[in-house]
Design a protein around this motif. Sequence first.
Motif, short mmCIF file in Angstrom:
data_model
loop_
_atom_site.label_atom_id
_atom_site.label_comp_id
_atom_site.label_asym_id
_atom_site.label_seq_id
_atom_site.Cartn_x
_atom_site.Cartn_y
_atom_site.Cartn_z
N ARG A 42 0.82 -1.21 0.00
CA ARG A 42 0.00 0.00 0.00
C ARG A 42 0.86 1.27 0.00
NH1 ARG A 42 -5.46 0.84 3.52
NH2 ARG A 42 -6.32 2.37 2.09
N LEU A 43 1.94 1.26 0.76
CA LEU A 43 2.85 2.41 0.77
C LEU A 43 3.55 2.58 -0.57
CD1 LEU A 43 4.39 2.02 4.34
CD2 LEU A 43 2.92 3.91 3.55
N ARG A 46 1.89 4.55 -3.19
CA ARG A 46 1.89 5.99 -2.98
C ARG A 46 3.29 6.60 -3.03
NH1 ARG A 46 -2.36 3.74 -1.26
NH2 ARG A 46 -4.31 4.83 -0.92
N TRP A 85 -2.91 1.63 9.40
CA TRP A 85 -2.79 2.39 8.15
C TRP A 85 -2.78 3.89 8.43
CZ3 TRP A 85 -0.76 2.98 3.84
CH2 TRP A 85 -1.17 3.99 2.98
N THR A 86 -3.56 4.36 9.37
CA THR A 86 -3.57 5.78 9.71
C THR A 86 -2.19 6.22 10.18
OG1 THR A 86 -5.90 5.70 10.30
CG2 THR A 86 -4.63 7.54 11.18
N ALA A 89 0.12 6.20 7.04
CA ALA A 89 -0.17 7.31 6.11
C ALA A 89 0.35 8.63 6.66
CB ALA A 89 -1.68 7.39 5.87
N ALA A 148 -7.56 9.00 -1.29
CA ALA A 148 -6.77 9.54 -0.18
C ALA A 148 -7.65 10.23 0.86
CB ALA A 148 -5.71 10.51 -0.71
N ASP A 152 -8.78 6.68 2.75
CA ASP A 152 -7.66 6.69 3.69
C ASP A 152 -7.84 7.69 4.82
OD1 ASP A 152 -6.49 4.77 2.11
OD2 ASP A 152 -5.20 6.17 1.05
N LEU A 154 -7.39 10.95 4.93
CA LEU A 154 -6.39 12.01 5.06
C LEU A 154 -7.04 13.38 4.90
CD1 LEU A 154 -3.47 10.51 2.94
CD2 LEU A 154 -3.80 10.38 5.40
N GLU A 158 -2.76 16.83 4.08
CA GLU A 158 -2.01 15.58 4.00
C GLU A 158 -2.09 14.99 2.60
OE1 GLU A 158 -2.55 14.09 8.61
OE2 GLU A 158 -4.13 13.68 7.15
N THR A 159 -3.26 15.07 1.98
CA THR A 159 -3.42 14.58 0.61
C THR A 159 -2.55 15.39 -0.34
OG1 THR A 159 -5.66 13.84 1.09
CG2 THR A 159 -5.10 14.15 -1.23
N LEU A 162 1.01 14.23 0.14
CA LEU A 162 1.16 12.88 -0.36
C LEU A 162 1.17 12.82 -1.88
CD1 LEU A 162 1.21 9.84 0.41
CD2 LEU A 162 -1.26 9.88 0.20
#
Length: 186
Positions: A42-43, A46, A85-86, A89, A148, A152, A154, A158-159, A162
């Motif tokens: 998942r990382l 991104r 995940w939080t 992220a 995102a 997710d 975010l 943050e989006t 990212l």
Amino acid sequence: MRSLRRAPEELDEERLVKLVAKGDRRAFDELYRRTAPWLAVRLRRRCADEQIVAEVMQETYLAVWRAAGAFAGSAVGGTAVGWLWTIAARRLVDAFRRRAHHAEPPAAAADRAVVPAAEEEALAGTVGGDVGDALRRLAPELREVLRATVLDGLSVRETAVLLRLPEGTVKTRARRARIAMREALA
């Protein structure tokens, strides 16, 4: 039998986090064994820089070890995997911020050939019908922002970090995605 007496591999992730909060190394190892492959994939979807991904993975699991007691779990409608995940992220956003102050994006961050993400395939399998069709018809840049911010969880800031976009662009794309979804589902 009480769940404390069961082996870690027999417990769910939420119970593993609760045991990690008590300093149970076997529970931490089992949680890592179950979640690290998924989290790394998942990382990587991104961030193409393996060094950043490795750094974020390390920081994430260190934070899990240190802060497992803060996990509220199903009492607040959360899951252990969602909590993990939080953390990841947010660590990824932090890593992008640190790198942005020191250098240009690495060459590895250049666009790769487009391959369907594992989460897109999973989403396609779980979100069916009209909603799934509407999601698949969204332009990739709108779907990316929607994933995102909505999936997710975010923030706009943050989006933006990212996805390496201005905050205004994130807001505009999120609005366009919502309008497109509303029209498709009307």
